[in-house]
Design a protein around this motif. Sequence first.
Motif, PDB file in Angstrom:
ATOM      1  N   ARG A 168       0.808  -1.098  -0.003  1.00  0.00           N
ATOM      2  CA  ARG A 168       0.128   0.067   0.042  1.00  0.00           C
ATOM      3  C   ARG A 168       1.051   1.215   0.006  1.00  0.00           C
ATOM      4  O   ARG A 168       0.225   2.395  -0.112  1.00  0.00           O
ATOM      5  CB  ARG A 168      -0.794   0.191   1.078  1.00  0.00           C
ATOM      6  N   TYR A 169       2.107   1.255   0.230  1.00  0.00           N
ATOM      7  CA  TYR A 169       2.931   2.299   0.053  1.00  0.00           C
ATOM      8  C   TYR A 169       4.290   1.620  -0.571  1.00  0.00           C
ATOM      9  O   TYR A 169       4.657   0.661  -0.698  1.00  0.00           O
ATOM     10  CB  TYR A 169       3.504   2.825   1.342  1.00  0.00           C
ATOM     11  N   GLU A 170       5.240   2.784  -0.578  1.00  0.00           N
ATOM     12  CA  GLU A 170       6.428   2.462  -1.253  1.00  0.00           C
ATOM     13  C   GLU A 170       7.537   1.368  -0.628  1.00  0.00           C
ATOM     14  O   GLU A 170       7.411   1.956   0.709  1.00  0.00           O
ATOM     15  CB  GLU A 170       7.299   3.634  -1.577  1.00  0.00           C
ATOM     16  N   VAL A 171       7.817   0.437  -0.793  1.00  0.00           N
ATOM     17  CA  VAL A 171       8.669  -0.706  -0.045  1.00  0.00           C
ATOM     18  C   VAL A 171       9.974  -0.854  -0.711  1.00  0.00           C
ATOM     19  O   VAL A 171       9.954  -0.923  -1.962  1.00  0.00           O
ATOM     20  CB  VAL A 171       7.843  -1.868   0.205  1.00  0.00           C
ATOM     21  N   PRO A 172      10.862  -1.211  -0.176  1.00  0.00           N
ATOM     22  CA  PRO A 172      10.864  -1.486   1.339  1.00  0.00           C
ATOM     23  C   PRO A 172      11.108  -0.049   2.071  1.00  0.00           C
ATOM     24  O   PRO A 172      11.882   0.875   1.466  1.00  0.00           O
ATOM     25  CB  PRO A 172      12.171  -2.226   1.484  1.00  0.00           C
ATOM     26  N   ARG A 173      10.484   0.051   3.136  1.00  0.00           N
ATOM     27  CA  ARG A 173      10.666   1.055   3.897  1.00  0.00           C
ATOM     28  C   ARG A 173      11.714   0.959   4.791  1.00  0.00           C
ATOM     29  O   ARG A 173      12.065   0.095   5.384  1.00  0.00           O
ATOM     30  CB  ARG A 173       9.067   1.340   4.757  1.00  0.00           C
ATOM     31  N   ALA A 174      12.453   2.002   5.007  1.00  0.00           N
ATOM     32  CA  ALA A 174      13.591   2.017   5.748  1.00  0.00           C
ATOM     33  C   ALA A 174      13.307   1.623   7.347  1.00  0.00           C
ATOM     34  O   ALA A 174      12.187   2.344   7.787  1.00  0.00           O
ATOM     35  CB  ALA A 174      14.476   3.298   5.817  1.00  0.00           C
TER      36      ALA A 174
END
Length: 192
Positions: A168-174
């Motif tokens: 649902r969001y940009e991955v990988p998230r830091a």
Amino acid sequence: MDITASFDRYGRKDKQYYFAYGSNMHPAQVGTRCTAPHAVCTACLADHKLAFYGRNRVWDGGMETVVPAPGREVWGVLYELSFGDSLSLDMWGHARLDGGGVYFHYPVLLLDGAGNEHAAVLYKKDVLGKPVPPSSEYMAFIMEAARQRALPPRYLQILETMESTPARYEVPRAEKQLRGVLVEATCRECAG
């Protein structure tokens, strides 16, 4: 084979044998979390299957674990790690020896492609709850690792057909983890 026999078998009492079956199979990921991981071989855990539970905020989906499944198998990479690298990987994977983390150390016996037994530990989730599919992006990362490590084609087909959903969001998230501390805590000179 007795699970404690791996130290005598490999002749190293200063190393731990760790079985990676998910994202830690990926050379780039394990290379950022360990200073000198040594891939011993690919291997198979019998009578288990790969499953996803909980919430992986970095990849927006379920977190991998193994669960009992008679007749099934999970393929991955057997690593030889220094204890410094093992501790670093534990911190990254939220694995605690006291069982209070997301994962705990689970002793297993593995078979490599030639039929040789290997004693190791793997990370296993204790609290499962309802299954949560991984993100499609996370499964793609695991698939990339499985291909790079030349896991058997029949197992690659199993991975390719596993349910996943787009993140649902940009991955990988830091991750909000002390990366510098982890790297400095296992220097090349003293870890191995």
